[in-house]
Scaffold this motif. Structure first.
Motif, PDB file in Angstrom:
ATOM      1  N   HIS B   8       0.842  -1.203   0.000  1.00  0.00           N
ATOM      2  CA  HIS B   8       0.000   0.000   0.000  1.00  0.00           C
ATOM      3  C   HIS B   8       0.871   1.244   0.000  1.00  0.00           C
ATOM      4  CE1 HIS B   8      -3.739  -2.223   0.799  1.00  0.00           C
ATOM      5  NE2 HIS B   8      -2.956  -3.049   1.476  1.00  0.00           N
ATOM      6  N   VAL B   9       0.305   2.331  -0.511  1.00  0.00           N
ATOM      7  CA  VAL B   9       1.039   3.601  -0.529  1.00  0.00           C
ATOM      8  C   VAL B   9       1.501   3.919   0.893  1.00  0.00           C
ATOM      9  CG1 VAL B   9       0.903   6.068  -0.977  1.00  0.00           C
ATOM     10  CG2 VAL B   9      -0.260   4.446  -2.503  1.00  0.00           C
ATOM     11  N   HIS B  10       2.771   4.233   1.013  1.00  0.00           N
ATOM     12  CA  HIS B  10       3.446   4.386   2.300  1.00  0.00           C
ATOM     13  C   HIS B  10       3.820   5.852   2.469  1.00  0.00           C
ATOM     14  CE1 HIS B  10       6.445   3.246   5.408  1.00  0.00           C
ATOM     15  NE2 HIS B  10       5.871   2.072   5.432  1.00  0.00           N
ATOM     16  N   ASP B  11       3.721   6.325   3.691  1.00  0.00           N
ATOM     17  CA  ASP B  11       4.053   7.721   3.969  1.00  0.00           C
ATOM     18  C   ASP B  11       5.271   7.769   4.874  1.00  0.00           C
ATOM     19  OD1 ASP B  11       4.063  10.445   4.393  1.00  0.00           O
ATOM     20  OD2 ASP B  11       2.446  10.389   5.891  1.00  0.00           O
ATOM     21  N   PHE B  31      -1.257  -0.678  -4.035  1.00  0.00           N
ATOM     22  CA  PHE B  31      -2.668  -0.339  -3.870  1.00  0.00           C
ATOM     23  C   PHE B  31      -2.785   1.022  -3.187  1.00  0.00           C
ATOM     24  CE2 PHE B  31      -2.603  -5.087  -3.181  1.00  0.00           C
ATOM     25  CZ  PHE B  31      -3.121  -5.426  -4.415  1.00  0.00           C
ATOM     26  N   ALA B  32      -3.870   1.719  -3.451  1.00  0.00           N
ATOM     27  CA  ALA B  32      -4.185   2.925  -2.692  1.00  0.00           C
ATOM     28  C   ALA B  32      -4.584   2.516  -1.275  1.00  0.00           C
ATOM     29  CB  ALA B  32      -5.330   3.681  -3.365  1.00  0.00           C
ATOM     30  N   THR B  33      -4.556   3.470  -0.364  1.00  0.00           N
ATOM     31  CA  THR B  33      -4.962   3.167   1.015  1.00  0.00           C
ATOM     32  C   THR B  33      -5.544   4.397   1.668  1.00  0.00           C
ATOM     33  OG1 THR B  33      -4.244   2.282   3.135  1.00  0.00           O
ATOM     34  CG2 THR B  33      -2.693   3.742   2.028  1.00  0.00           C
ATOM     35  N   ARG B  34      -6.515   4.183   2.532  1.00  0.00           N
ATOM     36  CA  ARG B  34      -7.016   5.290   3.341  1.00  0.00           C
ATOM     37  C   ARG B  34      -6.302   5.335   4.689  1.00  0.00           C
ATOM     38  NH1 ARG B  34     -13.048   3.860   1.980  1.00  0.00           N
ATOM     39  NH2 ARG B  34     -11.990   1.910   1.491  1.00  0.00           N
ATOM     40  N   PRO B  35      -6.227   4.255   5.462  1.00  0.00           N
ATOM     41  CA  PRO B  35      -5.454   4.347   6.721  1.00  0.00           C
ATOM     42  C   PRO B  35      -3.949   4.329   6.439  1.00  0.00           C
ATOM     43  CG  PRO B  35      -6.342   2.140   6.447  1.00  0.00           C
ATOM     44  CD  PRO B  35      -6.888   2.956   5.313  1.00  0.00           C
ATOM     45  N   HIS B  36      -3.194   4.962   7.295  1.00  0.00           N
ATOM     46  CA  HIS B  36      -1.724   4.954   7.209  1.00  0.00           C
ATOM     47  C   HIS B  36      -1.141   4.531   8.553  1.00  0.00           C
ATOM     48  CE1 HIS B  36      -0.728   6.403   3.218  1.00  0.00           C
ATOM     49  NE2 HIS B  36      -1.759   7.225   3.283  1.00  0.00           N
ATOM     50  N   PRO B  37      -1.234   3.232   8.894  1.00  0.00           N
ATOM     51  CA  PRO B  37      -0.740   2.797  10.214  1.00  0.00           C
ATOM     52  C   PRO B  37       0.744   3.072  10.407  1.00  0.00           C
ATOM     53  CG  PRO B  37      -1.185   0.914   8.773  1.00  0.00           C
ATOM     54  CD  PRO B  37      -1.761   2.125   8.100  1.00  0.00           C
ATOM     55  N   TYR B  67     -11.954   7.789  -1.325  1.00  0.00           N
ATOM     56  CA  TYR B  67     -11.260   7.083  -2.409  1.00  0.00           C
ATOM     57  C   TYR B  67     -10.401   8.048  -3.235  1.00  0.00           C
ATOM     58  CZ  TYR B  67     -13.338   2.453  -1.959  1.00  0.00           C
ATOM     59  OH  TYR B  67     -13.675   1.206  -1.523  1.00  0.00           O
ATOM     60  N   ARG B  68     -10.989   9.217  -3.563  1.00  0.00           N
ATOM     61  CA  ARG B  68     -10.264  10.122  -4.463  1.00  0.00           C
ATOM     62  C   ARG B  68      -8.977  10.641  -3.825  1.00  0.00           C
ATOM     63  NH1 ARG B  68     -13.017  10.422  -8.965  1.00  0.00           N
ATOM     64  NH2 ARG B  68     -15.292  10.333  -8.900  1.00  0.00           N
ATOM     65  N   ALA B  69      -9.026  10.911  -2.517  1.00  0.00           N
ATOM     66  CA  ALA B  69      -7.808  11.366  -1.834  1.00  0.00           C
ATOM     67  C   ALA B  69      -6.744  10.274  -1.881  1.00  0.00           C
ATOM     68  CB  ALA B  69      -8.139  11.735  -0.380  1.00  0.00           C
ATOM     69  N   ALA B  70      -7.169   9.017  -1.667  1.00  0.00           N
ATOM     70  CA  ALA B  70      -6.224   7.893  -1.701  1.00  0.00           C
ATOM     71  C   ALA B  70      -5.677   7.688  -3.110  1.00  0.00           C
ATOM     72  CB  ALA B  70      -6.909   6.630  -1.193  1.00  0.00           C
ATOM     73  N   TRP B  71      -6.550   7.871  -4.119  1.00  0.00           N
ATOM     74  CA  TRP B  71      -6.089   7.699  -5.508  1.00  0.00           C
ATOM     75  C   TRP B  71      -5.047   8.760  -5.875  1.00  0.00           C
ATOM     76  CZ3 TRP B  71     -11.713   7.054  -7.751  1.00  0.00           C
ATOM     77  CH2 TRP B  71     -12.165   5.748  -7.478  1.00  0.00           C
TER      78      TRP B  71
END
Lengths: 262, 262
Positions: B8-11, B31-37, B67-71
């Protein structure tokens, strides 16, 4: 000293020693076991072994015969490799309370085992551990290890924290980081000074990382061999810690202190 | 080529690249992701991130804004590192069926993504994937990745195998080896030629070993970064395989073939 806080008698014992050697592990806590999933060569044979596990962790198989066979295997392993294996003794939780203390006298202390576990109460039945903790207290505070993954429930973890509070001299170790309830396990342990978490088969790396951060002196490296491998369990701890005091505590320092062998 | 089949997209994105480099991984499905654990520094901040995850994997948060923010995050990562990241696109399963095909035209094929996922139906609702698989079929057999750990149920895995049978040109990949239902996942995949299992966050080493033994050409190495780490996921595969063709297939050969990049 690197100590694996959780493993089961492996068939053959020699391959367990190789797993420890591969991971640079000096010693391991060794529990008896009825299922031997490491024997499985395909899904069908694994299903057969796992049905024994399901009965064991569900607390449904408390026949003394099954225990005695597992204890004999464990005794053989301990006698053959006393420098590597640290024996803990299990007790059938289905016994009447008064028999549990006698069983711990005879089968744990009497066999010179240094702790109690891995105990697997039926789901929702963690309160059955009370007489075990009482006996552990009466024997000077033997460490007690309880299965933490499913079918152990979040409610069971709460019950365990209450029991731990009742017997503060007894180190109570929750295995497998409490499974899917790992956040609950860490939070309860944070508030319960004699509660510890053991890290085997944790499936989220940040669960291991945050458990160590929240409980640097009460988090124990463990593999749950044959369910996990020492090399991978140690690599997980090393991936989320830096070299230094906390890593050393997790990898064996804390377990050594609990057992009085450091 | 070593390909991580699940991340998943990592920050920040740079630390994801370092995780891949540490593990010798050439490319990863992203993959896109909404949570960023991975942002969490303690249990409280993790609980905040995980509540977003719980909504996502429970299928309860289908707002297009989320979704759009994650995309957008995913598009930025793909544009910055096209040589490392392989983009897959998700779609909200809560949409009416007729809108799902339009969404896949626009947000998956239209954004030049090469597969669909990670999809997370509500528990018991895997049949909602039918229009997704139909669209994947209409676009020449795009691979579709479905979340396999809880809350996905064993019944959902059965439903997925039925859907896979209906669209045999579509590779259907069950993530996380089906979680606690891993034996069911492997058995269903064994009988369903276009069903694959991906190995991330598997908590039992012999589950990984037996999955590869039963499905040597349909088992995919994956880390589920940031839930797992590529280095540990790769080490797990290498611990249970010998050097050779099957290991190479698991570590990237099969995924490369599915994507037409080998």
């Amino acid at each position: 000293m690197i100590i694996d806080a959780h493993s089961h008698v492996h068939d053959p014992v020699g391959s367990h020693l190789r797993l420890l050697d591969d991971a640079g592990v000096d010693r391991t806590v060794l529990f008896a076991t009825r299922p031997h999933p490491e024997r499985a060569t395909d899904l069908n044979s694994l299903r057969h072994e796992m049905s024994a596990l399901d009965r064991a962790v569900g607390g449904h198989d408390n026949s003394l015969d099954g225990y005695r066979a597992a204890w004999r295997e464990q005794d053989d392993a301990l006698a053959a490799h006393p420098e590597r294996f640290i024996g803990f003794g299990s007790v059938p939780l289905g016994l009447p309370e008064e028999q549990i203390a006698a069983m711990i006298d005879q089968e744990v202390v009497g066999r010179r085992l240094v702790g109690i576990g891995e105990l697997t109460p039926s789901p929702g039945q963690a309160s059955r551990l009370d007489p075990v903790l009482k006996a552990a207290h009466d024997h000077g505070g033997l460490p007690v290890v309880v299965h933490g993954f499913a079918p152990t429930t979040a409610e069971d973890l709460h019950t365990l924290s209450i029991l731990a509070g009742r017997y503060p001299s007894v180190p109570l170790i929750v295995s497998q980081l409490g499974g899917l309830n790992w956040m609950t396990a860490v939070e309860l342990a944070r508030d319960t000074p004699n509660m510890y978490v053991e890290l085997s088969t944790a499936h989220l790396v940040f669960a291991v990382k945050l458990a160590i951060r929240e409980l640097p002196e009460r988090t124990l490296f463990g593999s749950d061999t044959p369910y996990g491998y020492p090399l991978l369990a140690r690599a997980t701890v090393e991936r989320v810690t830096s070299p230094g005091e906390v890593r050393d505590l997790v990898l064996g320092g804390t377990m050594g202190r609990l057992l009085g062998i450091l």
